[in-house]
Write a protein that holds these residues in place. Structure first.
Motif, PDB file in Angstrom:
ATOM      1  N   ARG A   1       6.246 -20.375   9.726  1.00  0.00           N
ATOM      2  CA  ARG A   1       7.327 -20.236  10.606  1.00  0.00           C
ATOM      3  C   ARG A   1       8.566 -20.522   9.992  1.00  0.00           C
ATOM      4  O   ARG A   1       9.734 -19.955  10.166  1.00  0.00           O
ATOM      5  N   GLN A   2       8.825 -21.658   9.277  1.00  0.00           N
ATOM      6  CA  GLN A   2      10.210 -22.043   8.417  1.00  0.00           C
ATOM      7  C   GLN A   2      10.763 -21.154   7.715  1.00  0.00           C
ATOM      8  O   GLN A   2      11.922 -20.626   7.758  1.00  0.00           O
ATOM      9  N   VAL A   3       9.961 -20.408   6.723  1.00  0.00           N
ATOM     10  CA  VAL A   3      10.399 -19.330   6.177  1.00  0.00           C
ATOM     11  C   VAL A   3       9.617 -18.043   6.410  1.00  0.00           C
ATOM     12  O   VAL A   3       8.599 -17.823   6.221  1.00  0.00           O
ATOM     13  N   PRO A   4      10.266 -17.114   7.391  1.00  0.00           N
ATOM     14  CA  PRO A   4       9.639 -16.060   7.993  1.00  0.00           C
ATOM     15  C   PRO A   4       9.104 -15.066   6.767  1.00  0.00           C
ATOM     16  O   PRO A   4       9.912 -14.871   5.967  1.00  0.00           O
ATOM     17  N   ALA A   5       7.809 -14.764   7.101  1.00  0.00           N
ATOM     18  CA  ALA A   5       7.158 -14.131   5.976  1.00  0.00           C
ATOM     19  C   ALA A   5       7.774 -12.512   6.143  1.00  0.00           C
ATOM     20  O   ALA A   5       7.865 -12.050   7.134  1.00  0.00           O
ATOM     21  N   LEU A   6       7.777 -12.005   4.938  1.00  0.00           N
ATOM     22  CA  LEU A   6       8.288 -10.721   4.934  1.00  0.00           C
ATOM     23  C   LEU A   6       6.826  -9.601   4.836  1.00  0.00           C
ATOM     24  O   LEU A   6       6.174  -9.977   4.339  1.00  0.00           O
ATOM     25  N   ARG A   7       7.093  -8.604   5.916  1.00  0.00           N
ATOM     26  CA  ARG A   7       5.867  -7.663   5.701  1.00  0.00           C
ATOM     27  C   ARG A   7       6.579  -6.425   5.399  1.00  0.00           C
ATOM     28  O   ARG A   7       7.683  -6.039   6.087  1.00  0.00           O
ATOM     29  N   VAL A   8       5.793  -5.759   4.531  1.00  0.00           N
ATOM     30  CA  VAL A   8       6.494  -4.224   4.408  1.00  0.00           C
ATOM     31  C   VAL A   8       5.210  -3.176   4.621  1.00  0.00           C
ATOM     32  O   VAL A   8       4.201  -3.350   4.285  1.00  0.00           O
ATOM     33  N   PHE A   9       5.676  -2.136   5.465  1.00  0.00           N
ATOM     34  CA  PHE A   9       4.961  -1.116   5.662  1.00  0.00           C
ATOM     35  C   PHE A   9       5.410   0.368   5.114  1.00  0.00           C
ATOM     36  O   PHE A   9       6.372   0.479   5.282  1.00  0.00           O
ATOM     37  N   THR A  10       4.444   0.841   4.244  1.00  0.00           N
ATOM     38  CA  THR A  10       4.848   1.911   3.658  1.00  0.00           C
ATOM     39  C   THR A  10       3.624   2.897   3.951  1.00  0.00           C
ATOM     40  O   THR A  10       2.561   2.417   4.365  1.00  0.00           O
ATOM     41  N   PRO A  11       3.841   4.420   3.697  1.00  0.00           N
ATOM     42  CA  PRO A  11       2.723   5.301   3.850  1.00  0.00           C
ATOM     43  C   PRO A  11       1.288   4.872   2.942  1.00  0.00           C
ATOM     44  O   PRO A  11       0.402   4.927   3.661  1.00  0.00           O
ATOM     45  N   ASN A  12       1.516   4.340   1.754  1.00  0.00           N
ATOM     46  CA  ASN A  12       0.447   4.027   0.817  1.00  0.00           C
ATOM     47  C   ASN A  12       0.391   2.821   0.405  1.00  0.00           C
ATOM     48  O   ASN A  12       0.537   2.549  -1.036  1.00  0.00           O
ATOM     49  N   PRO A  13       0.369   2.091   1.213  1.00  0.00           N
ATOM     50  CA  PRO A  13       0.216   0.594   0.578  1.00  0.00           C
ATOM     51  C   PRO A  13      -0.635   0.156  -0.327  1.00  0.00           C
ATOM     52  O   PRO A  13      -1.935   0.806  -0.283  1.00  0.00           O
ATOM     53  N   PRO A  14      -0.444  -0.719  -1.354  1.00  0.00           N
ATOM     54  CA  PRO A  14      -1.662  -1.084  -2.133  1.00  0.00           C
ATOM     55  C   PRO A  14      -2.696  -1.722  -1.553  1.00  0.00           C
ATOM     56  O   PRO A  14      -2.716  -2.246  -0.452  1.00  0.00           O
ATOM     57  N   LEU A  15      -3.954  -1.391  -2.170  1.00  0.00           N
ATOM     58  CA  LEU A  15      -5.291  -1.907  -1.392  1.00  0.00           C
ATOM     59  C   LEU A  15      -5.201  -3.590  -1.412  1.00  0.00           C
ATOM     60  O   LEU A  15      -5.700  -4.100  -0.276  1.00  0.00           O
ATOM     61  N   ARG A  16      -4.730  -4.182  -2.358  1.00  0.00           N
ATOM     62  CA  ARG A  16      -4.745  -5.699  -2.312  1.00  0.00           C
ATOM     63  C   ARG A  16      -6.004  -6.274  -1.600  1.00  0.00           C
ATOM     64  O   ARG A  16      -5.980  -7.027  -0.664  1.00  0.00           O
ATOM     65  N   LEU A  17      -7.331  -5.873  -2.475  1.00  0.00           N
ATOM     66  CA  LEU A  17      -8.420  -6.438  -1.761  1.00  0.00           C
ATOM     67  C   LEU A  17      -8.737  -8.124  -1.565  1.00  0.00           C
ATOM     68  O   LEU A  17      -8.929  -8.291  -0.389  1.00  0.00           O
ATOM     69  N   THR A  18      -8.232  -8.553  -2.484  1.00  0.00           N
ATOM     70  CA  THR A  18      -8.229 -10.153  -2.520  1.00  0.00           C
ATOM     71  C   THR A  18      -7.517 -10.689  -1.454  1.00  0.00           C
ATOM     72  O   THR A  18      -8.033 -11.622  -0.592  1.00  0.00           O
ATOM     73  N   ALA A  19      -6.124 -10.251  -1.465  1.00  0.00           N
ATOM     74  CA  ALA A  19      -5.196 -10.758  -0.463  1.00  0.00           C
ATOM     75  C   ALA A  19      -5.662 -10.358   0.890  1.00  0.00           C
ATOM     76  O   ALA A  19      -5.420 -11.033   1.959  1.00  0.00           O
ATOM     77  N   SER A  20      -6.156  -9.345   1.088  1.00  0.00           N
ATOM     78  CA  SER A  20      -6.614  -9.046   2.389  1.00  0.00           C
ATOM     79  C   SER A  20      -7.942  -9.698   2.828  1.00  0.00           C
ATOM     80  O   SER A  20      -8.066  -9.908   4.161  1.00  0.00           O
ATOM     81  N   LEU A  21      -8.589  -9.995   1.900  1.00  0.00           N
ATOM     82  CA  LEU A  21      -9.591 -11.006   2.319  1.00  0.00           C
ATOM     83  C   LEU A  21      -9.431 -12.504   2.633  1.00  0.00           C
ATOM     84  O   LEU A  21      -9.730 -12.940   3.733  1.00  0.00           O
ATOM     85  N   ARG A  22      -8.043 -12.792   2.061  1.00  0.00           N
ATOM     86  CA  ARG A  22      -7.580 -14.064   2.325  1.00  0.00           C
ATOM     87  C   ARG A  22      -7.055 -13.893   3.981  1.00  0.00           C
ATOM     88  O   ARG A  22      -7.023 -14.951   4.581  1.00  0.00           O
ATOM     89  N   GLU A  23      -6.490 -12.807   4.288  1.00  0.00           N
ATOM     90  CA  GLU A  23      -6.046 -12.398   5.469  1.00  0.00           C
ATOM     91  C   GLU A  23      -7.140 -12.661   6.567  1.00  0.00           C
ATOM     92  O   GLU A  23      -6.810 -13.411   7.625  1.00  0.00           O
ATOM     93  N   ILE A  24      -8.340 -11.887   6.382  1.00  0.00           N
ATOM     94  CA  ILE A  24      -9.538 -12.099   7.271  1.00  0.00           C
ATOM     95  C   ILE A  24      -9.676 -13.740   7.198  1.00  0.00           C
ATOM     96  O   ILE A  24     -10.207 -13.998   8.340  1.00  0.00           O
ATOM     97  N   TRP A  25      -9.897 -14.354   6.017  1.00  0.00           N
ATOM     98  CA  TRP A  25     -10.204 -15.731   6.347  1.00  0.00           C
ATOM     99  C   TRP A  25      -8.978 -16.549   6.999  1.00  0.00           C
ATOM    100  O   TRP A  25      -9.559 -17.344   7.636  1.00  0.00           O
ATOM    101  N   ALA A  26      -7.559 -16.171   6.981  1.00  0.00           N
ATOM    102  CA  ALA A  26      -6.696 -16.762   7.819  1.00  0.00           C
ATOM    103  C   ALA A  26      -7.173 -16.432   9.164  1.00  0.00           C
ATOM    104  O   ALA A  26      -6.692 -17.263  10.173  1.00  0.00           O
ATOM    105  N   PHE A  27      -7.764 -15.387   9.541  1.00  0.00           N
ATOM    106  CA  PHE A  27      -7.871 -15.034  10.877  1.00  0.00           C
ATOM    107  C   PHE A  27      -9.351 -15.453  11.291  1.00  0.00           C
ATOM    108  O   PHE A  27      -9.981 -14.842  12.199  1.00  0.00           O
TER     109      PHE A  27
END
Lengths: 434, 282
Positions: free
Chosen positions: B6-32
């Motif tokens: 929360r201290q540094v608000p994270a930037l999220r970008v939404f575009t029509p064809n976002p990169p797959l970022r498989l490992t980053a998205s797995l980390r996201e699942i882990w965060a959840f």
């Protein structure tokens, strides 16, 4: 400082199909058709709907931005894009910070779980950590007034308790960015007061806020800037008074509303009760506002189809009439008569008749089937337009003015040379005043 | 954690064809993972509500299949069992198989069952099928206890080959996750999958060495057999290790490992591409 939200040429397209999902057979048939060079006829059976077209705007941190516009203008799509529930078809969206949305309060509450279990589940779904929920647990329970029922499955809750639970969890998020879509009118009067108080606190906390509402006075008092959406495009943006005035004036022109389509929204692909069509005075709406004479009965007929007989006992119908989309002038439901819908059978018609004592203007009928337990709409048809006209009082100095009143009741005036009521002598002024 | 960001608000970008970022998205699942746990716990709590037998259902299915198989394939058809008693021979294969088939069918329907969540709340979509696998693992744990009791009853002594069991399980989980990612996402677009799955699993059961040992398959064909069905070497592997203290053919096991990993990565890439449209088409 960089913006909290930045939309850069954002468009969103939905495919409108007969059924919401495709079947493999349909897909294979179409694949076969594509291979056949002569199969030019038929074409793509999917119609396209651009919910947003080339929308660009920025919201600096800490600003409260109001979003107004008629139903179907793209307001909800805009919020869903910011929340990250759906992705844009074109363009780019930047969102900075933790987002909380009071868009669909109560989504994710499971009827079989207890209130306590649901607070944890719902909080986690909304992005709270377990220690965070634990820390706020007592405040959430107190806010929802559910302490005695915490260990009871939510399916035994009353509809009011259900809504309170959903709102209480969502209202205790502490986001950088708050998305609100008209949720203030939930629960009984006391809870409504409490929830609007909580909303005010959240709005004052220096957060970036996006507020979608049809309630123009609320928009004007809570927001620093307002965005007007029309047909998926930004029609105006600026100070609240200015944009609201632009918006209201749109609905006073005679050509307003021509060519708009009814809007259908369903909570699931096959809702338990589906609203097939809404007619006014026996006429179907095909894009031109239906004429209604002032003072004559306004007859709204709702044709529906139920998936199974019990669905009707679990549902009630709500009918709202909005004037120029900005003011709700009528709200009637069948909630008090649980047997009414069943009388119409699996496929039937519900008729609501009320006298059209409305100021001549453009109105929109919105009809929704609600679930009796969650009170959430499962199927709705809105934006069925009609125009009230009054012979002789339609124009000129004697015309009823939508800016001055909502109702046009059949009033009579009379004049008498003799006063009929004894005049009350003015009370003597107390000493020293004035 | 979400709080410290929360201290540094994270930037999220939404575009029509976002990169797959498989490992980053797995980390996201882990965060959840908290949500993962909550959804799995919910599924377990809800599953046996208002049932009389409750958790017994977890064991009843593989157990009754074991009885039927013992009578028909064992006593009547006299299929070979590599010398093991029939009930033990069938049950030791049915326990891991039920975990596979149960979690795969639960995962397949998981997204469509959560349509309400997908259209209203933003969270990493991958959490949903993973949670249903997690929930199914409770049934597996209970069935494993029963299997343990049977091993004691039949006087089977532990052997060194048992150390392979966790490896088989890990490969099975990776393969199941992959199949689950693929089928759950496919089911969002094509509801046919929902109806095809029971049939597919029925056929798959007989295409896997459960009622017969892998040794019944001619040695020259086994590579092709495992290539088509990696579950074959796993299911037979559990049983051979448990009952005979034998390890599997290493080449076949490596083949299954490679396949499971490839399926999981490929399926997750498909899932990531498909998930952008979930809220729109579900």
């Amino acid at each position: 400082m960089s913006a909290s939200i930045r939309f850069d040429g954002v468009s969103k397209r939905y495919r409108v199909t007969g059924s919401r999902y495709r079947s493999l057979r349909e897909e294979l048939t179409r694949a076969a058709q594509r291979l056949n060079p002569f199969a030019r006829w038929g074409g793509d059976p999917h119609r396209e709907l651009w919910a947003l077209k080339d929308v660009s705007f920025e919201v600096p941190p800490g600003q409260a931005l109001g979003i107004i516009g008629p139903n179907g203008a793209g307001k909800s799509t805009l919020l869903k894009l910011i929340a990250g529930i759906t992705v844009p078809t074109r363009g780019r969206i930047e969102v900075r910070g933790r987002v909380a949305s009071l868009i669909e309060v109560g989504a994710g509450i499971h009827p079989e779980l207890t209130g306590r279990e649901n607070i944890y589940l719902n909080g986690t779904l909304l992005g709270m950590s377990r220690p965070e929920i634990a820390a706020k647990f007592d405040r959430i329970v107190e806010f929802a007034e559910l302490a005695p029922f915490l260990d009871m499955p939510v399916k035994r809750y009353s509809s009011g308790m259900f809504i309170r639970l959903g709102f209480a969890v969502a209202a205790h998020l502490e986001p950088d960015l708050l998305l609100v879509d008209e949720v203030l009118s939930v629960g009984d009067i006391a809870f409504q007061r409490k929830s609007s108080e909580r909303m005010r606190q959240l709005l004052q906390g220096g957060r970036t806020v996006l507020l979608v509402s049809h309630n123009l006075p609320v928009i004007q008092s809570a927001c620093e800037r307002v965005l007007l959406l029309l047909n998926g495009q930004v029609a105006a943006a600026g100070p609240p008074e200015e944009v609201v005035r632009t918006y209201v004036s749109l609905f006073q022109t005679p050509e307003a509303g021509a060519g708009t389509r009814p809007i259908r929204e369903s909570s699931e692909a096959e809702p338990p009760v589906r609203i097939l069509e809404v007619t006014i005075g026996g006429k179907a709406y095909v894009g031109d506002p239906l004429p209604v004479m002032w003072g004559e009965p306004l007859t709204v007929q709702i044709h529906y189809a139920a998936r199974h007989p019990s669905a009707l006992a679990d549902a009630y119908l709500a009918l709202a009439v909005w004037r120029g989309d900005a003011l709700r002038v009528v709200y009637e439901t069948t909630e008090g008569d649980p047997d009414l819908l069943a009388k119409g059978g699996m496929r039937g018609t519900i008729t609501c008749t009320l006298p059209a004592y409305l100021v001549p203007a453009l109105y929109s009928v919105n009809v929704a089937m609600h679930d009796r337990v969650t009170r959430a709409p499962c199927d709705s048809l809105s934006n069925v337009l009609f125009r009230v006209t009054a012979a002789g009082r339609g124009d000129g100095a004697t015309a009823w003015d939508p800016n001055r009143s909502v109702l046009a009741l059949p009033s009579t005036w009379s004049a008498d040379p003799e006063p009929r009521v004894a005049a009350v002598p003015p009370a003597p002024l107390p000493e020293g005043s004035g | 954690m979400a709080m410290t960001a929360r201290q540094v608000p994270a930037l999220r970008v939404f575009t029509p064809n976002p990169p797959l970022r498989l490992t980053a998205s797995l980390r996201e699942i882990w965060a959840f993972r908290e949500l993962l746990w909550q959804l799995a716990a919910r599924e377990v709590r809800v599953r046996y509500k208002q049932t009389v037998l409750g958790v017994a259902w977890a064991v009843l299915q593989p157990f009754s299949m074991m009885v039927v198989f013992t009578i028909f394939f064992g006593r009547l058809a006299r299929l070979p069992s590599d010398g093991a008693p029939y009930p033990l021979f069938y049950f030791s294969a049915l326990v891991p198989w039920s975990f596979f088939s149960g979690s795969l069918s639960a995962a397949t329907n998981s997204l469509t069952n959560e349509a309400g969540l997908l259209t209203k709340i933003a969270f990493p979509r991958g959490v949903v099928p993973v949670a249903s696998l997690l929930a199914a693992s409770l049934d597996f744990a209970i069935a494993t206890l029963i299997l343990g009791g049977m091993l004691v009853f039949y006087g089977v002594a532990p052997s060194g080959a048992w150390v392979l069991l966790p490896l088989f399980l890990a490969v099975q989980v990776i393969f199941t996750l992959g199949a689950g990612f693929f089928l759950s996402a496919l089911n969002v677009t094509y509801r046919d999958v929902r109806y095809a799955i029971p049939l597919l699993l029925q056929l798959w059961l007989y295409a896997t060495p459960i009622v017969y040992p892998l040794s019944l398959v001619p040695a020259g064909l086994r590579v092709w057999y495992v290539l088509v069905n990696p579950m074959a070497i796993l299911i037979d592997g559990y049983r051979a290790a448990l009952l005979q203290g034998k390890g599997p053919d290493p080449a076949l096991l490596i083949l299954a490992v490679i396949e499971a990993v490839a399926v999981c990565v490929g399926a997750y890439a498909y899932f990531r591409r498909a998930e952008r449209e979930f809220a729109d088409i579900i």
